[in-house]
Design an enzyme around this catalytic site. Structure first.
Site, PDB file in Angstrom:
ATOM      1  N   ASP A  13      -5.703 -20.475  -7.223  1.00 19.03           N
ATOM      2  CA  ASP A  13      -6.222 -19.586  -8.262  1.00 19.03           C
ATOM      3  C   ASP A  13      -7.502 -18.946  -7.735  1.00 19.03           C
ATOM      4  O   ASP A  13      -8.567 -19.571  -7.730  1.00 19.03           O
ATOM      5  CB  ASP A  13      -6.501 -20.372  -9.544  1.00 19.03           C
ATOM      6  N   CYS A  39     -10.733  -2.072  -3.530  1.00 21.09           N
ATOM      7  CA  CYS A  39     -10.161  -0.918  -4.228  1.00 21.09           C
ATOM      8  C   CYS A  39     -11.014  -0.528  -5.429  1.00 21.09           C
ATOM      9  O   CYS A  39     -10.562   0.230  -6.290  1.00 21.09           O
ATOM     10  CB  CYS A  39      -8.717  -1.184  -4.640  1.00 21.09           C
ATOM     11  N   PHE A  98      -6.297 -13.440  -0.757  1.00 27.11           N
ATOM     12  CA  PHE A  98      -5.503 -12.419  -1.445  1.00 27.11           C
ATOM     13  C   PHE A  98      -4.530 -11.795  -0.434  1.00 27.11           C
ATOM     14  O   PHE A  98      -4.457 -10.586  -0.285  1.00 27.11           O
ATOM     15  CB  PHE A  98      -6.389 -11.330  -2.061  1.00 27.11           C
ATOM     16  N   GLU A 105      -2.994 -16.913  -1.490  1.00 22.22           N
ATOM     17  CA  GLU A 105      -2.596 -15.930  -2.500  1.00 22.22           C
ATOM     18  C   GLU A 105      -2.433 -16.658  -3.833  1.00 22.22           C
ATOM     19  O   GLU A 105      -2.105 -17.849  -3.867  1.00 22.22           O
ATOM     20  CB  GLU A 105      -1.275 -15.260  -2.077  1.00 22.22           C
ATOM     21  N   GLN A 149       0.841  -1.189   0.000  1.00 23.03           N
ATOM     22  CA  GLN A 149       0.000   0.000   0.000  1.00 23.03           C
ATOM     23  C   GLN A 149       0.880   1.244   0.000  1.00 23.03           C
ATOM     24  O   GLN A 149       1.873   1.314   0.732  1.00 23.03           O
ATOM     25  CB  GLN A 149      -0.922   0.007   1.230  1.00 23.03           C
TER      26      GLN A 149
END
Length: 452
Positions: free
Chosen positions: A362, A409, A314, A335, A285
């Protein structure tokens, strides 16, 4: 035979009749701005077309220059304000009228937050048909001096035999020369101020790709090059970085590597006594203050207990997983990129955390019957990219989690995935914006879902 007679006789028309005349690029147009779009541009209606004008505010009368036009939609940029909104302020950055990095500096910070809050609310209501039971106050930090990484564009112009160094202009490949950037953290502002002079002194500037700047536990300059650097140019870079007290990283065809073997970079999560190692190219970030506030809020909303098993989807480098492991009984972090899984696991080990495990999967596909998911979870945290988590959230209720925190986001994909979660019996308990990118219209958000 020609398609029509030269004397103006019969002409063949395309199917559907006469094609509307397109608005030419560069044309100036007087417009009255009616409202702001979610991306911060002013919206006007003129000649049967919808105009999106960057730099304009609601209620203003402006002169705008056309950047692009497609059908009934015209994209334009403010040229002159003829009647200003009472909200308008002078942009603090002197490059604002050309640089494409920020697009809301003409709007006071409080109004920027209100715009982002409104964008999130409209997306949730329009797409998912829901309003959170409670709106959280915006999470924000300093509106300037916050950005701890930046990408500097570099391009050799063979005609002028000059090196352009700076940031991209809006809606253009032009490079705007930047001597200072007020949104960067102070150490990077200092580096940026002197970087162009160093790069323009190169014997072979043609080999430069672009440059990235980083600031965390140390400052770093990453130079991407398309051919080997000349010895004298490498010496100039080394001297510059030494004088700037910054690490030098280089990247040719392979991965970024430090010029001095053994040099490392990291960022600190001080409330949890954590340091996470990372490398240029890894996602971190850009706003350290808001990142800490974001993690604190996520943990407060999720409220992991010492006897609970928590899933982090994630997970990246472990930005959420490691703080979660300080309070949860067990953290399972997933991830998509194996290299990031390995880095996150190494970060957990380096910080002495033994109750977190890391797995590759995935995440653009449904979770399926992964062994790490077999025992279910008390709570789930997910922080997907802009595409959201459409497949992952399908049937996520089967994991047994009664609490879910979604960090987004992109309000559009958050709203889409909210609809999927609500259909499974989750309620949207709380939501609020995260002002990760002040002076831009980029909206990040956090939402808490609970079953029952």
């Amino acid at each position: 035979m020609s398609r029509h007679k030269r004397n103006g006789g019969l002409r063949f028309q395309p199917a559907g009749g006469e094609r509307a005349t397109q608005v030419p690029v560069g044309k100036k147009q007087r417009l009255v701005i009616e409202r702001l779009a979610g991306d911060g541009r002013g919206i006007a209606f003129e000649d049967g077309r919808t105009w999106f004008v960057s730099g304009a505010l609601a209620g203003e009368t402006v002169e705008a220059r056309v950047l692009a036009a497609r059908g009934k939609v015209v994209e334009a940029r403010l040229e002159r304000v003829q009647q200003a909104s009472a909200e308008r302020r002078a942009a603090p950055c002197r490059h604002y009228d050309r640089c494409g990095g920020c697009n809301l500096q003409h709007l006071p910070h409080a109004d920027q937050l209100a715009l982002k809050q409104r964008t999130l609310a409209e997306q949730l209501q329009r797409v998912a048909g829901v309003t959170p039971e409670h709106w959280a106050a915006p999470l924000s930090g300093p509106e300037f001096g916050y950005r701890r990484r930046a990408r500097v564009a570099v391009r050799w112009d063979p005609k002028r035999r000059e090196l352009d160094v700076g940031f991209r202009a809006e809606a253009s490949q032009d490079i705007v020369a930047i001597e200072d950037c007020p949104v960067l953290v102070q150490p990077l502002q200092t580096i940026l101020r002197h970087l162009p002079t160093v790069l323009r002194s190169f014997d072979k500037p043609q080999v430069l790709g672009h440059v990235e700047l980083f600031s965390a536990t140390a400052e770093a300059v990453l130079v991407r090059h398309v051919a080997p650097l000349a010895d004298q140019d490498l010496a100039r870079l080394r001297a510059f970085c030494q004088q700037s007290d910054a690490q030098l990283w280089l990247q040719g065809e392979g991965e970024p590597t430090p010029d001095q073997p053994g040099q490392t970079l990291g960022f600190e999560l001080t409330p949890w006594d954590l340091t996470l190692a990372w490398r240029p190219g890894d996602f971190v970030q850009v706003n350290a203050a808001v990142n800490l506030a974001m993690i604190e809020q996520a943990l407060a909303w999720l409220a992991p207990q010492a006897d609970e098993r928590v899933l982090d989807l994630f997970c990246g480098l472990g930005n959420f997983a490691l703080p979660l492991a300080r309070s949860a009984g067990e953290v399972v972090a997933v991830e998509g990129v194996q290299a990031m899984v390995e880095r996150a696991a190494a970060n957990a080990q380096a910080n002495g955390l033994v109750n977190a495990s890391f797995h590759q999967a995935d995440l653009s596909q449904p979770l399926g019957d992964a062994a790490w998911a077999a025992n279910g979870f008390s709570a789930v945290l997910l922080d997907p990219p802009r595409d959201g988590a459409q497949e992952v959230v399908k049937n996520i209720v089967r994991l047994g989690a009664r609490r879910l925190v979604y960090v987004s986001c992109n309000p559009a994909t958050l709203a889409r995935d909210t609809q999927t979660l609500v259909a499974q019996g989750y309620r949207l308990k709380r939501a609020g914006i995260l002002d990760m990118f002040p002076q831009t219209a980029h909206v990040e958000a956090m939402a808490l879902f609970e079953v029952g």
